[in-house]
Design an enzyme around this catalytic site. Structure first.
Site, PDB file in Angstrom:
ATOM      1  N   SER A 112      37.019  -1.684 -30.207  1.00  0.00           N
ATOM      2  CA  SER A 112      36.283  -0.895 -31.182  1.00  0.00           C
ATOM      3  C   SER A 112      35.844   0.415 -30.553  1.00  0.00           C
ATOM      4  O   SER A 112      35.492   0.466 -29.373  1.00  0.00           O
ATOM      5  CB  SER A 112      35.091  -1.708 -31.689  1.00  0.00           C
ATOM      6  OG  SER A 112      33.881  -1.090 -31.335  1.00  0.00           O
ATOM      7  N   LYS A 113      35.890   1.464 -31.378  1.00  0.00           N
ATOM      8  CA  LYS A 113      35.538   2.794 -30.873  1.00  0.00           C
ATOM      9  C   LYS A 113      34.095   2.833 -30.433  1.00  0.00           C
ATOM     10  O   LYS A 113      33.718   3.591 -29.566  1.00  0.00           O
ATOM     11  CB  LYS A 113      35.754   3.840 -31.973  1.00  0.00           C
ATOM     12  CG  LYS A 113      37.208   4.095 -32.232  1.00  0.00           C
ATOM     13  CD  LYS A 113      37.435   5.255 -33.176  1.00  0.00           C
ATOM     14  CE  LYS A 113      38.895   5.247 -33.611  1.00  0.00           C
ATOM     15  NZ  LYS A 113      39.304   6.315 -34.452  1.00  0.00           N
ATOM     16  N   ARG A 114      33.258   2.031 -31.084  1.00  0.00           N
ATOM     17  CA  ARG A 114      31.835   2.063 -30.742  1.00  0.00           C
ATOM     18  C   ARG A 114      31.522   1.247 -29.501  1.00  0.00           C
ATOM     19  O   ARG A 114      30.726   1.638 -28.674  1.00  0.00           O
ATOM     20  CB  ARG A 114      30.997   1.575 -31.924  1.00  0.00           C
ATOM     21  CG  ARG A 114      30.444   2.729 -32.745  1.00  0.00           C
ATOM     22  CD  ARG A 114      29.776   2.253 -34.003  1.00  0.00           C
ATOM     23  NE  ARG A 114      30.738   1.599 -34.874  1.00  0.00           N
ATOM     24  CZ  ARG A 114      30.637   0.337 -35.260  1.00  0.00           C
ATOM     25  NH1 ARG A 114      29.647  -0.414 -34.880  1.00  0.00           N
ATOM     26  NH2 ARG A 114      31.552  -0.182 -36.064  1.00  0.00           N
TER      27      ARG A 114
END
Ligand code: GLU
Length: 464
Positions: free
Chosen positions: A234-236
């Site tokens: 996930s990018k986060r």
């Protein structure tokens, strides 16, 4: 001719998963002299930003994933998407619908229907276009739709399980599947190789290709990348931006090599391969089904191998931008020559270019700092030994690595202090660190005067 496209939505940094998809597409095109089209799927004006487009293009270029056509903005083709959607209306494969979401939900609740999606209420109402109507695709009531997927095999879905999906919103903006399929048709795409998350939408795409009277391209949905907890990257949560890896000092060749192996491997399972070698051997059919673990540590190991294989001058060239970001790097021919001399021993000790600056700091920074606790523990108790080394250094005619080594070996023999132990206080006194580049070479490049100054300064500090 093979024609592929990479079709990112510019909603964030260029992600390693996107890079792998782009790379597979690129290899597929290049192995047969095909074409790679870069299409920016930027129709979601709220989530898309121009700077992300630049970021994607720059990161792709850095990795060496070049495009033959594009970047083509999907947003510039809206008229065409609408025109094609209306052609389906004319053919009887689409219809206007003015159902509100609440109406559909209420009807679904009241009926025995187990499916929760759109119930086809407006199919035969022959509504005209109005400001509240969307245009829906009329999915055939019977039969099934088959996706031929080179990774997944044949995926067959009963048409009754596909809802009449929206092609154009009430404001006429085209929806994803429509825009995606129309672009693939117009760009004559032969193979759609993309992330697995798009597989559920693919039967809809196949229906559209059929309605437009076109043969669907071959599909290949590549499995997701996961982190060490087997969660989808996930990018986060995870570090995934290609730009970040570039800034840490990954080499594009190493990243490309590592990323290609996430889900694919050559027949003989070898790991280190050039892009040309991988391109020659790549086959979509050999891409696996299961999620691949994106292991940054392993990628770093690959990077170390690639760094060690660099020529000294290439290594120095790649290092300069990292040195230039420090406060202490001065540049100049003399310093570049020193850097070249240190290249072989520095290459051996880093797996990221960014790690080299700490190793080189004692040679090039005018000042070093020594942590107080480290000074008290490693330097202060050995002041007389350090002072003795300073005198021996002053007496050396040649201040090069072999002379420095001979001098310290002699001292070790006469003082009966093992060489390793002897090196510890003088290393901390002259570098500020307990570990680093081999001391003799490091001292040679630091220079006699600076080494003696630092040794004497620490003797003085120890006496305070
Ligand atoms: N724009 C989509 C994405 O960024 C890709 C669509 C496709 O490859 O067909 O996920």
């Amino acid at each position: 001719m093979i024609r592929v496209r990479f079709a990112p939505s510019p909603t964030g940094y260029f992600h390693v998963g996107g890079a792998r998809t782009a790379l597979y597409n690129w290899m597929l095109a290049k192995q047969s002299g095909g074409k790679f089209v870069l299409r920016i799927e930027d129709t979601d004006a709220e989530r898309n930003k121009e700077e992300w487009v630049d970021g994607i293009c720059n990161a792709m270029s850095w990795l060496g994933i070049t495009w033959d056509e594009g970047p083509i903005r999907q947003s510039s083709r809206t008229k065409r998407h609408i025109e094609m959607a209306l052609s389906l209306l004319e053919k009887g494969d689409a219809y206007y619908c003015d159902c509100r979401r609440e109406d559909v939900e209420e009807r679904n609740k009241a009926s025995e229907r187990t499916k929760q999606g759109y119930d086809g209420y407006c199919r035969d109402r022959k509504l005209e276009k109005s400001p509240t109507t969307v245009l829906r695709y009329k999915v055939p009531a019977d039969g099934s739709t088959t996706v031929h997927d080179l990774v997944r095999g044949e995926v067959v879905v009963a048409n009754e399980n596909i809802d009449d999906f929206v092609l154009l919103k009430a404001n006429e903006s085209p929806l994803f599947v429509l825009a995606n399929v129309v672009d693939d048709i117009d760009m004559e795409i032969s193979h759609v190789l993309r992330a697995e998350e798009h597989l559920p939408n693919t039967p809809k795409a196949v229906l559209l290709f059929n309605s437009f009277g076109k043969e669907a391209p071959l599909f290949a949905h590549v499995p997701v990348l996961v982190n060490e907890k087997r969660q989808k990257l996930s990018k986060r949560r995870d570090r995934v931006a290609v730009e970040d890896f570039k800034d840490k000092g990954f080499l594009p060749e190493a990243m490309i090599n590592y990323l290609a192996l996430l889900g694919w491997s050559p027949k003989d399972n070898r790991e280190f391969m050039t892009l040309d070698e991988m391109t020659a051997e790549f086959a979509i059919e050999d891409v696996g089904h299961s999620p691949s673990f994106f292991d940054e540590k392993k990628m770093e190991h690959f990077n170390g191998v690639y760094i060690r294989a660099l020529s000294d001058s290439d290594f120095v060239g790649l290092l300069l931008p990292f040195l230039e970001k420090t406060t202490w790097w001065q540049g100049g021919d003399g310093n570049t020559a020193k850097l070249l001399a240190l290249a072989p021993i520095t290459k051996e000790r880093v797996s990221l270019l960014g790690q080299a600056t700490d190793l080189l700091l004692p040679v090039f920074a005018p000042e070093i700092t020594i942590d107080e606790a480290l000074f008290e523990k490693e330097v202060a108790p050995h002041a007389s030994l350090i002072s003795q080394v300073a005198t021996l250094c002053a007496n050396l005619d040649q201040f090069d690595a072999p002379s420095i080594e001979a001098m310290l070996r002699d001292l070790s023999a006469t003082s009966e202090i093992p060489l390793r132990k002897l090196q510890s206080p003088i290393r901390v006194a002259t570098t500020g660190a307990k570990a680093g580049l081999p001391l003799f070479e490091l001292w040679e490049q630091t220079g006699k005067a600076t080494v003696i100054d630092r040794l004497l300064a620490s003797v003085q500090d120890a006496s305070k």
